[in-house]
Design a protein around this motif. Structure first.
Motif, PDB file in Angstrom:
ATOM      1  N   ASP A  60      12.916  -3.121  35.600  1.00  0.00           N
ATOM      2  CA  ASP A  60      13.867  -4.261  35.307  1.00  0.00           C
ATOM      3  C   ASP A  60      13.584  -4.630  33.972  1.00  0.00           C
ATOM      4  OD1 ASP A  60      15.842  -5.972  35.048  1.00  0.00           O
ATOM      5  OD2 ASP A  60      15.379  -7.144  36.478  1.00  0.00           O
ATOM      6  N   THR A  61      14.339  -4.438  32.698  1.00  0.00           N
ATOM      7  CA  THR A  61      13.978  -4.985  31.592  1.00  0.00           C
ATOM      8  C   THR A  61      15.269  -5.952  30.973  1.00  0.00           C
ATOM      9  OG1 THR A  61      14.862  -3.090  30.532  1.00  0.00           O
ATOM     10  CG2 THR A  61      12.597  -3.090  30.838  1.00  0.00           C
ATOM     11  N   SER A  62      15.904  -6.399  31.938  1.00  0.00           N
ATOM     12  CA  SER A  62      17.039  -7.020  31.517  1.00  0.00           C
ATOM     13  C   SER A  62      16.798  -8.489  30.852  1.00  0.00           C
ATOM     14  CB  SER A  62      17.989  -7.551  32.659  1.00  0.00           C
ATOM     15  OG  SER A  62      17.416  -8.119  33.691  1.00  0.00           O
ATOM     16  N   LYS A  63      15.610  -9.145  31.405  1.00  0.00           N
ATOM     17  CA  LYS A  63      15.089 -10.387  30.538  1.00  0.00           C
ATOM     18  C   LYS A  63      14.284 -10.162  29.435  1.00  0.00           C
ATOM     19  CE  LYS A  63      13.136 -14.454  32.066  1.00  0.00           C
ATOM     20  NZ  LYS A  63      12.020 -14.392  33.061  1.00  0.00           N
ATOM     21  N   LYS A  64      14.340 -10.913  28.324  1.00  0.00           N
ATOM     22  CA  LYS A  64      13.449 -10.445  27.431  1.00  0.00           C
ATOM     23  C   LYS A  64      12.306 -11.617  27.707  1.00  0.00           C
ATOM     24  CE  LYS A  64      13.074 -11.115  22.396  1.00  0.00           C
ATOM     25  NZ  LYS A  64      12.357 -12.472  22.353  1.00  0.00           N
ATOM     26  N   VAL A  65      10.998 -10.776  27.458  1.00  0.00           N
ATOM     27  CA  VAL A  65       9.809 -11.539  27.673  1.00  0.00           C
ATOM     28  C   VAL A  65       8.791 -11.314  26.556  1.00  0.00           C
ATOM     29  CG1 VAL A  65       9.887 -11.202  30.235  1.00  0.00           C
ATOM     30  CG2 VAL A  65       8.670  -9.393  28.803  1.00  0.00           C
ATOM     31  N   GLU A  66       7.840 -12.187  26.503  1.00  0.00           N
ATOM     32  CA  GLU A  66       6.812 -11.936  25.393  1.00  0.00           C
ATOM     33  C   GLU A  66       5.540 -11.784  26.387  1.00  0.00           C
ATOM     34  OE1 GLU A  66       5.084 -15.482  23.397  1.00  0.00           O
ATOM     35  OE2 GLU A  66       5.397 -13.864  21.490  1.00  0.00           O
ATOM     36  N   LEU A  67       4.998 -10.762  26.112  1.00  0.00           N
ATOM     37  CA  LEU A  67       3.480 -10.623  26.895  1.00  0.00           C
ATOM     38  C   LEU A  67       2.490 -11.099  25.818  1.00  0.00           C
ATOM     39  CD1 LEU A  67       4.575  -6.776  27.317  1.00  0.00           C
ATOM     40  CD2 LEU A  67       4.421  -8.441  28.809  1.00  0.00           C
ATOM     41  N   GLN A  68       1.329 -11.583  26.776  1.00  0.00           N
ATOM     42  CA  GLN A  68       0.313 -11.913  26.073  1.00  0.00           C
ATOM     43  C   GLN A  68      -0.945 -10.760  26.449  1.00  0.00           C
ATOM     44  OE1 GLN A  68      -0.102 -14.696  24.519  1.00  0.00           O
ATOM     45  NE2 GLN A  68       1.831 -15.506  24.669  1.00  0.00           N
ATOM     46  N   PHE A  69      -1.423 -10.525  25.359  1.00  0.00           N
ATOM     47  CA  PHE A  69      -2.248  -9.484  25.302  1.00  0.00           C
ATOM     48  C   PHE A  69      -3.790  -9.864  24.527  1.00  0.00           C
ATOM     49  CE2 PHE A  69      -4.407  -6.070  22.686  1.00  0.00           C
ATOM     50  CZ  PHE A  69      -4.092  -4.854  23.464  1.00  0.00           C
ATOM     51  N   TYR A  70      -4.555  -9.787  25.373  1.00  0.00           N
ATOM     52  CA  TYR A  70      -6.142 -10.212  24.980  1.00  0.00           C
ATOM     53  C   TYR A  70      -7.025  -9.339  24.806  1.00  0.00           C
ATOM     54  CZ  TYR A  70      -5.224 -15.151  25.323  1.00  0.00           C
ATOM     55  OH  TYR A  70      -4.642 -16.541  24.982  1.00  0.00           O
ATOM     56  N   GLU A 105       5.566  -5.337  13.301  1.00  0.00           N
ATOM     57  CA  GLU A 105       5.955  -3.805  13.519  1.00  0.00           C
ATOM     58  C   GLU A 105       6.191  -3.410  14.899  1.00  0.00           C
ATOM     59  OE1 GLU A 105       6.794  -1.518  10.768  1.00  0.00           O
ATOM     60  OE2 GLU A 105       7.088  -3.546   9.870  1.00  0.00           O
ATOM     61  N   VAL A 106       5.176  -3.895  15.684  1.00  0.00           N
ATOM     62  CA  VAL A 106       5.263  -3.258  17.077  1.00  0.00           C
ATOM     63  C   VAL A 106       6.145  -3.915  17.920  1.00  0.00           C
ATOM     64  CG1 VAL A 106       3.737  -3.294  19.172  1.00  0.00           C
ATOM     65  CG2 VAL A 106       2.762  -2.622  17.215  1.00  0.00           C
ATOM     66  N   ASN A 107       6.347  -5.070  17.695  1.00  0.00           N
ATOM     67  CA  ASN A 107       7.574  -5.984  18.298  1.00  0.00           C
ATOM     68  C   ASN A 107       9.043  -5.471  18.116  1.00  0.00           C
ATOM     69  OD1 ASN A 107       5.854  -7.370  19.784  1.00  0.00           O
ATOM     70  ND2 ASN A 107       5.854  -9.121  18.196  1.00  0.00           N
ATOM     71  N   LYS A 108       9.102  -4.984  16.782  1.00  0.00           N
ATOM     72  CA  LYS A 108      10.393  -4.505  16.484  1.00  0.00           C
ATOM     73  C   LYS A 108      10.812  -3.387  17.378  1.00  0.00           C
ATOM     74  CE  LYS A 108      10.498  -5.392  11.744  1.00  0.00           C
ATOM     75  NZ  LYS A 108      10.105  -4.699  10.592  1.00  0.00           N
ATOM     76  N   MET A 109       9.795  -2.354  17.600  1.00  0.00           N
ATOM     77  CA  MET A 109       9.789  -1.297  18.614  1.00  0.00           C
ATOM     78  C   MET A 109       9.825  -1.657  20.004  1.00  0.00           C
ATOM     79  SD  MET A 109       7.647   1.722  16.807  1.00  0.00           S
ATOM     80  CE  MET A 109       5.832   0.883  16.846  1.00  0.00           C
ATOM     81  N   ALA A 110       8.910  -2.585  20.273  1.00  0.00           N
ATOM     82  CA  ALA A 110       9.080  -2.995  21.623  1.00  0.00           C
ATOM     83  C   ALA A 110      10.018  -3.645  22.239  1.00  0.00           C
ATOM     84  CB  ALA A 110       7.918  -3.913  21.850  1.00  0.00           C
ATOM     85  N   LEU A 111      10.749  -4.290  21.329  1.00  0.00           N
ATOM     86  CA  LEU A 111      11.874  -5.017  21.587  1.00  0.00           C
ATOM     87  C   LEU A 111      12.958  -4.345  22.012  1.00  0.00           C
ATOM     88  CD1 LEU A 111      12.918  -7.961  21.712  1.00  0.00           C
ATOM     89  CD2 LEU A 111      13.723  -7.881  19.677  1.00  0.00           C
ATOM     90  N   ALA A 119      11.052  -6.270  25.064  1.00  0.00           N
ATOM     91  CA  ALA A 119       9.675  -7.212  25.056  1.00  0.00           C
ATOM     92  C   ALA A 119       9.230  -7.475  23.843  1.00  0.00           C
ATOM     93  CB  ALA A 119       8.793  -6.793  26.119  1.00  0.00           C
ATOM     94  N   THR A 120       8.528  -8.525  23.476  1.00  0.00           N
ATOM     95  CA  THR A 120       7.665  -8.749  22.442  1.00  0.00           C
ATOM     96  C   THR A 120       6.193  -8.865  22.892  1.00  0.00           C
ATOM     97  OG1 THR A 120       8.065 -10.957  22.180  1.00  0.00           O
ATOM     98  CG2 THR A 120       9.553  -9.605  20.995  1.00  0.00           C
ATOM     99  N   VAL A 121       5.233  -8.753  21.892  1.00  0.00           N
ATOM    100  CA  VAL A 121       3.934  -8.878  22.541  1.00  0.00           C
ATOM    101  C   VAL A 121       3.256  -9.774  21.443  1.00  0.00           C
ATOM    102  CG1 VAL A 121       3.075  -7.072  21.074  1.00  0.00           C
ATOM    103  CG2 VAL A 121       1.626  -7.769  23.240  1.00  0.00           C
ATOM    104  N   LYS A 122       2.144 -10.886  22.143  1.00  0.00           N
ATOM    105  CA  LYS A 122       1.414 -11.574  21.049  1.00  0.00           C
ATOM    106  C   LYS A 122       0.049 -10.957  21.514  1.00  0.00           C
ATOM    107  CE  LYS A 122       0.555 -16.007  19.204  1.00  0.00           C
ATOM    108  NZ  LYS A 122      -0.755 -16.158  19.373  1.00  0.00           N
ATOM    109  N   PHE A 123      -0.592 -10.628  20.236  1.00  0.00           N
ATOM    110  CA  PHE A 123      -1.828  -9.990  20.290  1.00  0.00           C
ATOM    111  C   PHE A 123      -2.874 -11.210  20.070  1.00  0.00           C
ATOM    112  CE2 PHE A 123       0.188  -5.888  18.667  1.00  0.00           C
ATOM    113  CZ  PHE A 123      -0.126  -5.351  19.802  1.00  0.00           C
ATOM    114  N   ASN A 124      -3.742 -11.547  21.153  1.00  0.00           N
ATOM    115  CA  ASN A 124      -4.780 -12.687  21.022  1.00  0.00           C
ATOM    116  C   ASN A 124      -6.213 -12.088  20.884  1.00  0.00           C
ATOM    117  OD1 ASN A 124      -2.883 -15.006  21.719  1.00  0.00           O
ATOM    118  ND2 ASN A 124      -2.454 -13.505  23.178  1.00  0.00           N
ATOM    119  N   PHE A 125      -7.045 -12.610  20.167  1.00  0.00           N
ATOM    120  CA  PHE A 125      -8.351 -12.336  20.198  1.00  0.00           C
ATOM    121  C   PHE A 125      -9.426 -13.426  20.465  1.00  0.00           C
ATOM    122  CE2 PHE A 125      -8.518  -7.842  18.526  1.00  0.00           C
ATOM    123  CZ  PHE A 125      -6.989  -7.684  18.207  1.00  0.00           C
ATOM    124  N   THR A 126     -10.441 -13.052  21.385  1.00  0.00           N
ATOM    125  CA  THR A 126     -11.516 -13.988  21.624  1.00  0.00           C
ATOM    126  C   THR A 126     -12.347 -14.421  20.511  1.00  0.00           C
ATOM    127  OG1 THR A 126     -12.920 -12.440  22.424  1.00  0.00           O
ATOM    128  CG2 THR A 126     -11.239 -13.153  23.865  1.00  0.00           C
TER     129      THR A 126
END
Lengths: 534, 307, 296
Positions: free
Chosen positions: A62-72, A87-93, A98-105
């Protein structure tokens, strides 16, 4: 010179700015899409609504709701991360709503942060796993979601793409907790040495313990100002085991002083305290006396590879795997063209090699994830969709890299001006052999891998996940005893080796060595049984 | 009027003062007291599904790694020993330096030397350990070159445990001198000139002035530093020990403190429960220490007590 | 007058001598660091540190300044955090210190204990982290760099002590009789008379903010919000990771980093500016005494 560099930097920055202005267009061109995305908000939303239907069908989620993914991911973020992310988000949306946020430790206290991320309960959808991040231990303690039911539904393509035996290999307590990478690499060490000096003094190639000692001796005699060995702390100890036995592990060691041989994995004996152990320690003592090591190797802060690379030492036993050796060769070529480096991988001495185990690189969905399905669907795209994969591995074509001779990766600019170098996101886990691009100079490493492929046997050790809950206190105490009493022996700092070893064994037993060894052995045998390893 | 009144009366009487201290109290309530629920971790075997209160209760199991090989006593003695030496020597030397500096006349000299003595405070122990290795290592260290050129036998300092308590103490004082000296210097500045005037009229010489005026006036500052040091007497100076000694087991007998032991033991399998347990041991030790000492001080002179 | 007494002159001579020796001991390693920062990395590893660089090179500084925009940004974050944090913190600390030393404030002892107690016991990192990120949502904000460091029990108690010894009890009483309220007393008496103490506490607070990297490390994801110390410290950690951990992981850095000279250059870049702060504070340590000395 310096002025020129600075200028280059400014040019780089302005280029970067222009590129980011145009990035929107090129992204769309790539996806074969029209300009709908960059126009006003309203139509985009409408279009998404239409698209949902098809998306739903394709992925079964089910992808009806737009979400932001947290990627670590571990390590440092590349400079152009934001650009890539957009760029990635354009495609992922479009593909997954969905959009993604890339996080780094970052690498500062990464292990502590990793623990905090997982225990704080903040929503994280994808996180890197490896045996060196204690994947199995976290999985056992319930940090990740089991993926067995999710994958077929959310990422069927990914499920098919990863071979069945890989899925089997990453199981912990019979459940899958991570998506393994399937690119095969070798991270075993080898002896790196100065081939030019070897030739100059007509020494044998260090390809066994015997020839190694001859080589070291020759260096000692002919180059009195040079250290024969660059190793620091106790890195040489595991290397000697690799060199002289068919031990089951490819790196590091079998813990708690146990000895397990590849061909007879069910015979678990204690290396610590054995006659062989005493003999090895005596050898280290003699090396220290002959001046092969530096005297205070437990305290030096420079790394062994730095010492070797600076020309202070003539060989290093404990930190050069094919990747790193390849790196060193490139570096030396530019800095010291008159040097020549040689390399004897330990697998050649053991008679077999083992590629990394599937758990070596993977991505898991933490328990705190709010959108596990979408996370897996997105990860499937990163691995199996060339557009996603290239973007997140190599950056933007024409800006960060270009393709040379039809198949090689070529970085544009230099490491400073290029905001996204090769594998800039540390994308070890989502490497896809079909899409992978290599630098031309990397060919040497690939050749080494090919050599090892010829003598490869499956890695049966790395997949074993130890559960130390029942002997946690003993393990902690033993670690201290090992450092206090064994490390000095390993570096030949103790005159009376026999008495030193006796003292160490006494203290280790007091710390609970027997209990640990027995427990570990029990778990190991069970692992062998569960995985049908004879 | 003289009857003791309740809290509300106090609140009303001193409402401005209450208002002035309220943000501070709120700060500590949130930033320090709220997270104290985490002390409970010390008694659980952490798992991610359960979190803080859902993980299984294991009693005192997490303390076992401290007592496992009978090492706790030695660690406690080492930690105590070092801290006591640090407190005594550190304070004596910084009081001495502050007094000397306050008596020196040259303005530029005073300013310059003060700034220079502050420099080591900025050098991280990572760098200090690099420089120390450069000085002490047996192969090419500066100290051994010097010994050799003077005709002495070289000393393998990193293999000579008895030297290290002295070296570590020296590094501690060297690094912290500038910082603690400033505290005393500021206290000396706070002493009213009238006292010195009076002493001068009485014909006191410089030593008498220092002994009868300056030093007694530093007592309250010293007691504060002492009480804070005592509260953390089981903790502290992790970097100093860890960076200088590293994994050199030869020196552990004389250099291992609770913090370094805990760090080394838990580095590979960092466990929230065990780390919290170790911290709790340190806290309780400090707590008992401080309550005792504060009680004694209060008996002698209420003015100097911390609370 | 007592200057002419022999004992005083001998004493001062000794003072000069001892302080000079101390200062040299403190200066020497710093000179080594400066020289190290100007030496080629390979030479440091091969020949060690010397007062004069054996092989001169600026590669350490080049590494530090590799992304000048980021470095400047990190500097400005640190300066902003230090200034705001020190001013706000100092305001709160002086108020608290003032209240806690007032004899007519009945709860001064229990409240001192309330504050002191937090140095003894702590819940550890995990619950604190969860509170700040999940409950207060402070991750990736400037607030998280400033707020948790505003006060420490030590500085409050130290401040209380400075105020107590600098201002006689009678002064408060007479001010009260004159009809000044408690805040006014604080504002017009304490802030004026306790300057050496305030300067000291302010210096310590500023140094803590300046040297902090831990907050960035835990709570900041956005490179443009890193504090200076963390921005630099992280570079060292990356180098250390690659040299220590990476052998079993197959990770390589793909660029050559002059580890040792970079470390030294960083120390210089970090320490440099804050040293200039010290003379400002120093005024308060020297002035009072000169007056005393002239009179004495």
């Amino acid at each position: 010179m310096r002025k020129g560099k600075k200028k280059l930097l400014t040019i780089g920055t302005s280029l970067f700015l222009t590129a980011s202005l145009f990035a929107g267009c090129s992204g769309n061109a790539k996806t074969g899409e029209t300009t709908s995305n960059t126009s006003t908000e309203a139509p985009t939303v409408k279009e998404e609504a239409v698209k949902e239907e098809t998306v739903k069908e394709a992925t079964g989620i089910d992808t009806s709701k737009k979400v932001e993914l947290q990627f670590y991911m571990l390590g440092d973020a590349p400079k152009d991360l934001k650009l890539i992310q957009d760029e990635v988000n354009k495609m992922a949306l479009e593909d997954l709503n969905a959009t993604v946020k890339f996080n780094f430790t970052t690498w500062t206290d990464w292990d502590q942060k990793y623990k905090l991320l997982l225990s704080s309960g903040q929503p994280i959808d994808l996180i890197f796993t490896a045996e060196w991040t204690n994947y199995q231990s976290y999985a056992m303690k319930g940090a990740f979601l089991p993926l067995d039911d999710l994958i077929p539904k959310a990422a069927p393509k990914l499920q098919a793409y990863v071979p069945q035996d890989f899925w089997e290999a990453v199981k912990v307590d019979k459940k899958i907790y991570t998506v393994p990478a399937i690119w095969k690499e070798y991270v075993n060490d080898g002896i790196a040495y100065r081939e030019d000096l070897r030739k100059k003094y007509n020494l044998p190639k260090p390809e066994s313990l015997e020839t190694l000692e001859q080589y070291l001796d020759g260096i000692r005699k002919n180059e009195p100002d040079m250290l024969p060995l660059a190793d620091t702390e106790v890195s040489h100890v595991d290397s000697i085991r690799q060199m002289t036995t068919k031990t089951v592990n490819t790196n590091d060691k079998v813990p708690y002083g146990l000895s397990i041989m590849y061909d007879t994995p069910r015979d678990v004996t204690s290396y610590w305290g054995s006659p062989q152990h005493l003999e090895d320690l005596k050898m280290f003592r003699s090396w220290q006396e002959k001046g092969y090591f530096m005297k205070n190797m437990l305290n030096i802060k420079d790394s062994g590879s730095d010492i070797f690379a600076a020309g202070k030492a003539a060989a290093i036993l404990g930190s050069e795997n094919p990747n790193r050796f390849g790196d060193a060769v490139v570096k030396v070529k530019s800095l010291h063209p008159d040097w020549e480096l040689g390399y004897s991988p330990y697998p050649n001495m053991k008679g077999f090699s083992s590629p990394v185990h599937p758990i070596h690189n993977g991505f898991a969905v933490p328990r705190s994830s709010k959108n596990p399905e979408r996370a897996l669907a997105f990860y499937e795209k990163m691995v199996t969709d060339k557009r996603y994969n290239w973007l997140t591995q190599y950056g933007i074509e024409g800006k960060n890299f270009e393709i040379e001779d039809g198949k090689y990766y070529k970085m544009l600019g230099d490491a400073q001006s290029n905001g996204f170098t090769r594998e800039g996101m540390n994308g070890w886990a989502w490497r896809n052999p079909e899409f992978m691009l290599f630098d031309k100079s990397y060919q040497a490493v690939l050749d080494m891998f090919d050599e090892m492929d010829k003598i490869a046997k499956p890695n049966i050790f790395q997949g074993f996940g130890e559960d130390w809950t029942s002997y946690q206190a003993e393990k902690a105490a033993l670690l201290q005893v090992e450092k206090q009493y064994l490390y000095p022996l390993n570096d030949g700092m103790v005159k009376d080796v026999e008495a030193g070893l006796k003292l160490f064994m006494e203290k280790a037993k007091k710390a609970g060595l027997d209990k640990i060894q027995a427990e570990y052995t029990k778990q190991w045998i069970k692992y062998l049984d569960d995985n049908n390893i004879k | 009027m003289f009857k003791k009144k309740g809290f509300l009366y106090e609140l009303n009487k001193n409402r401005i003062m209450f208002l002035m201290i309220a943000p501070t109290l709120l700060f500590f309530l949130i930033n320090s007291y709220a997270p104290m629920v985490g002390i409970y971790y010390a008694f659980t075997s952490y798992d991610f599904a359960g979190g803080l209160f859902g993980s299984p209760f294991v009693g005192l199991d997490n303390f076992k790694f401290l007592t496992q090989s009978g090492i706790l006593l030695k660690l406690t003695i080492n930690t105590l020993g070092y801290n006591v030496v640090f407190i005594i020597l550190g304070n004596v030397i910084s009081i001495g330096a502050a007094i000397l500096l306050s008596e020196v006349r040259g303005k530029l000299f005073k300013k310059l030397s003060q700034s220079i003595m502050f420099l080591p405070y900025f050098v991280s122990f990572v760098l200090i350990s690099v420089l120390a290795f450069n000085m002490f290592n047996a192969d090419s260290g500066f100290v051994n070159q010097l010994l050799k050129s003077l005709g002495f036998d070289p000393v393998d300092i990193y293999n000579t445990p008895w030297l290290w308590p002295f070296l570590i103490t020296a590094f501690y004082i060297w690094k912290n001198l500038g910082y603690s000296m400033v505290i005393y210097l500021a206290s000396i500045m706070g002493i009213s000139d009238e006292y010195y005037e009076a002493a001068k009229i009485d014909g006191a010489n410089i030593f008498q002035r220092i002994w009868y005026i300056t030093i007694p006036m530093l007592k309250s500052t010293f007691i504060i530093l002492l009480l804070f040091a005592l509260g953390s007497i089981m903790k502290g100076q992790f970097d100093l020990f860890y960076q200088l000694v590293g994994n050199n087991g030869v020196l552990f007998n004389v250099t291992d403190i609770v913090d370094t032991y805990v760090y080394r033991s838990l580095k590979v399998n960092f466990d929230i429960g065990m780390a919290t347990a170790a911290g709790l041991y340190q806290s309780i030790f400090g707590f008992v220490m401080i309550m005792t000492v504060n009680y004694i001080i209060k008996k002698i002179n209420d003015d100097y007590a911390l609370f | 007058m007592d200057d002419n007494i022999l004992s005083s002159r001998v004493f001062r001579m000794m003072a000069y001598l001892i302080i000079t020796i101390f200062s040299l001991l403190c200066l020497f390693p710093f000179l080594l660091i400066i020289s190290g920062s100007l030496t080629a990395n390979e030479s440091i590893i091969r020949d060690g540190f010397h007062l004069i660089p054996k092989v001169f090179s600026l590669e350490g500084y080049e590494m530090v300044f590799i992304f000048p925009a980021q470095l400047i940004k990190a500097y400005s974050v640190t300066i902003f955090v230090t200034v705001v944090g020190t001013l706000v913190g100092l305001f709160l600390i002086t108020m608290a210190g003032y209240v806690l030393q007032r004899k007519d404030f009945k709860y001064r002892n229990p409240l001192s204990f309330f504050i002191y107690f937090t140095t003894l016991f702590g819940g550890g990192l995990v619950p604190w982290y969860i509170m700040l990120t999940t409950y207060f949502g402070l991750a990736d904000t400037y607030a998280v760099l400033i707020l948790p460091g505003l006060m420490t029990p030590f500085l409050i108690i130290l401040m209380k002590n400075f105020i107590k010894s600098a201002i006689p009890e009678e002064l408060f009483e007479s001010a009260k009789i004159d009809g000044a309220n408690d805040f006014r007393i604080y504002y017009s008496i304490v802030l004026k008379l306790a300057m050496p103490g305030i300067a000291t506490v302010g210096l310590f607070l500023a140094l803590t903010y300046w040297n902090d990297w831990f907050m960035s490390s835990l709570f900041i994801n956005d490179v443009s919000m890193y504090q200076l110390q963390y921005y630099l410290y992280n570079t060292i950690n990356t180098m250390m990771f690659v040299s220590q951990m990476a052998t079993g992981t197959g990770v390589t850095l793909g660029r050559d980093i002059p580890t040792e000279s970079t470390k030294m250059a960083m120390a210089i870049v970090v320490t440099g500016p804050i040293i200039f702060l010290y003379p400002f504070v120093q005024r308060y340590f020297v002035k009072g005494l000169t007056i005393g000395a002239v009179k004495g």
